[in-house]
Design a protein around this motif. Sequence first.
Motif, PDB file in Angstrom:
ATOM      1  N   GLU A  84      19.659  19.025  21.281  1.00 51.82           N
ATOM      2  CA  GLU A  84      19.319  19.565  22.597  1.00 51.82           C
ATOM      3  C   GLU A  84      19.518  18.521  23.689  1.00 51.82           C
ATOM      4  O   GLU A  84      19.963  18.847  24.800  1.00 51.82           O
ATOM      5  CB  GLU A  84      17.873  20.069  22.606  1.00 51.82           C
ATOM      6  CG  GLU A  84      17.646  21.330  21.786  1.00 51.82           C
ATOM      7  CD  GLU A  84      18.308  22.561  22.387  1.00 51.82           C
ATOM      8  OE1 GLU A  84      18.786  22.487  23.541  1.00 51.82           O
ATOM      9  OE2 GLU A  84      18.355  23.595  21.694  1.00 51.82           O
ATOM     10  N   VAL A  87      23.192  18.487  24.454  1.00 59.06           N
ATOM     11  CA  VAL A  87      23.602  19.688  25.193  1.00 59.06           C
ATOM     12  C   VAL A  87      23.190  19.579  26.658  1.00 59.06           C
ATOM     13  O   VAL A  87      23.977  19.868  27.572  1.00 59.06           O
ATOM     14  CB  VAL A  87      22.999  20.947  24.538  1.00 59.06           C
ATOM     15  CG1 VAL A  87      23.157  22.164  25.454  1.00 59.06           C
ATOM     16  CG2 VAL A  87      23.668  21.213  23.195  1.00 59.06           C
ATOM     17  N   ASP A  88      21.945  19.167  26.905  1.00 56.36           N
ATOM     18  CA  ASP A  88      21.463  19.040  28.286  1.00 56.36           C
ATOM     19  C   ASP A  88      22.260  17.990  29.048  1.00 56.36           C
ATOM     20  O   ASP A  88      22.617  18.183  30.222  1.00 56.36           O
ATOM     21  CB  ASP A  88      19.978  18.674  28.290  1.00 56.36           C
ATOM     22  CG  ASP A  88      19.093  19.803  27.788  1.00 56.36           C
ATOM     23  OD1 ASP A  88      19.570  20.954  27.715  1.00 56.36           O
ATOM     24  OD2 ASP A  88      17.922  19.527  27.465  1.00 56.36           O
ATOM     25  N   SER A  96      30.043  22.667  29.067  1.00 60.47           N
ATOM     26  CA  SER A  96      29.180  23.616  28.374  1.00 60.47           C
ATOM     27  C   SER A  96      29.135  23.287  26.888  1.00 60.47           C
ATOM     28  O   SER A  96      30.165  23.009  26.268  1.00 60.47           O
ATOM     29  CB  SER A  96      29.713  25.038  28.573  1.00 60.47           C
ATOM     30  OG  SER A  96      28.947  25.971  27.847  1.00 60.47           O
ATOM     31  N   SER A  98      26.414  23.967  23.104  1.00 60.67           N
ATOM     32  CA  SER A  98      25.267  24.650  22.518  1.00 60.67           C
ATOM     33  C   SER A  98      24.971  24.028  21.169  1.00 60.67           C
ATOM     34  O   SER A  98      25.791  23.287  20.612  1.00 60.67           O
ATOM     35  CB  SER A  98      25.543  26.156  22.367  1.00 60.67           C
ATOM     36  OG  SER A  98      26.685  26.368  21.546  1.00 60.67           O
ATOM     37  N   TYR A 100      24.629  24.431  17.360  1.00 63.91           N
ATOM     38  CA  TYR A 100      25.082  25.283  16.267  1.00 63.91           C
ATOM     39  C   TYR A 100      24.060  25.231  15.142  1.00 63.91           C
ATOM     40  O   TYR A 100      23.264  24.294  15.050  1.00 63.91           O
ATOM     41  CB  TYR A 100      26.445  24.791  15.782  1.00 63.91           C
ATOM     42  CG  TYR A 100      27.091  25.624  14.703  1.00 63.91           C
ATOM     43  CD1 TYR A 100      27.662  26.856  14.988  1.00 63.91           C
ATOM     44  CD2 TYR A 100      27.143  25.158  13.394  1.00 63.91           C
ATOM     45  CE1 TYR A 100      28.270  27.610  13.997  1.00 63.91           C
ATOM     46  CE2 TYR A 100      27.755  25.901  12.396  1.00 63.91           C
ATOM     47  CZ  TYR A 100      28.316  27.131  12.707  1.00 63.91           C
ATOM     48  OH  TYR A 100      28.909  27.867  11.718  1.00 63.91           O
ATOM     49  N   TYR A 107      30.759  22.657  21.501  1.00 62.81           N
ATOM     50  CA  TYR A 107      31.086  22.753  22.915  1.00 62.81           C
ATOM     51  C   TYR A 107      32.323  23.609  23.110  1.00 62.81           C
ATOM     52  O   TYR A 107      33.170  23.728  22.229  1.00 62.81           O
ATOM     53  CB  TYR A 107      31.277  21.370  23.536  1.00 62.81           C
ATOM     54  CG  TYR A 107      32.182  20.437  22.778  1.00 62.81           C
ATOM     55  CD1 TYR A 107      31.686  19.654  21.730  1.00 62.81           C
ATOM     56  CD2 TYR A 107      33.516  20.329  23.104  1.00 62.81           C
ATOM     57  CE1 TYR A 107      32.514  18.798  21.038  1.00 62.81           C
ATOM     58  CE2 TYR A 107      34.352  19.470  22.410  1.00 62.81           C
ATOM     59  CZ  TYR A 107      33.842  18.703  21.375  1.00 62.81           C
ATOM     60  OH  TYR A 107      34.667  17.859  20.683  1.00 62.81           O
TER      61      TYR A 107
END
Length: 226
Positions: A84, A87-88, A96, A98, A100, A107
């Motif tokens: 996380e 991702v942030d 972008s 996420s 998985y 990405y």
Amino acid sequence: MRRIARLATAVTVCALTVTAVAACSATDPQPRETVEATKDWTTTADQWMVLYRDMLEFRAQGSGIADPPDVEIVRIVPIEEWPEAQVDCLAEEGFSASVYSGGAVEYADVPKEQGPALNLAVYVCEAKYPYDVRRNEPLPEKQATAQFEFFKSTVAPCVTALGYDVSEPPSLQTWLSDYSATGNAWDPIAEAWEASGRNHEVLMEIQAECPREAPGLYPEIDGLQY
């Protein structure tokens, strides 16, 4: 979609178990061995930073970044929070991504000409929010012993309860010898996964239901930012 081949759900990152090794790309560079085996962690903050800089050097080489920028660590991230955090951070860098299943960072595809910029963003985010880089090193004897006992007392019964066969554990000395010699030793999760033909869904089920890591393997080091 492309996936960063480093999972946060294994016991270590490409250092302790087959479960971890399976998550690592053959082209994913790993830091050099710079810490000798010890009875317990003796890593100081300065030594940790050497390992961290080694990791960044290998990341830069693997991503084709000829002149990597200087990046300050924001904080060292617990392994379960690492996806996380990446991702942030990537979102802040304009890309972008996420999480998985299993803890990998995935990405979105970008145009070829943006590939170097994405590689640089991934580098910057790993530099800002690293996991504890001792995870790239062999566990000292004290922590390795704790992990073996955790495999035996907690992980193996959990894997068995899910319906997977697990062999009898070896003796502690045999396990430590195997781990020291090859990095691969008896591991209930890896064993069940191998028996399934390396079925991804099996691995995800076990990792979702069973704990993987003995508490306290990587105690905080004074002088570092957590």
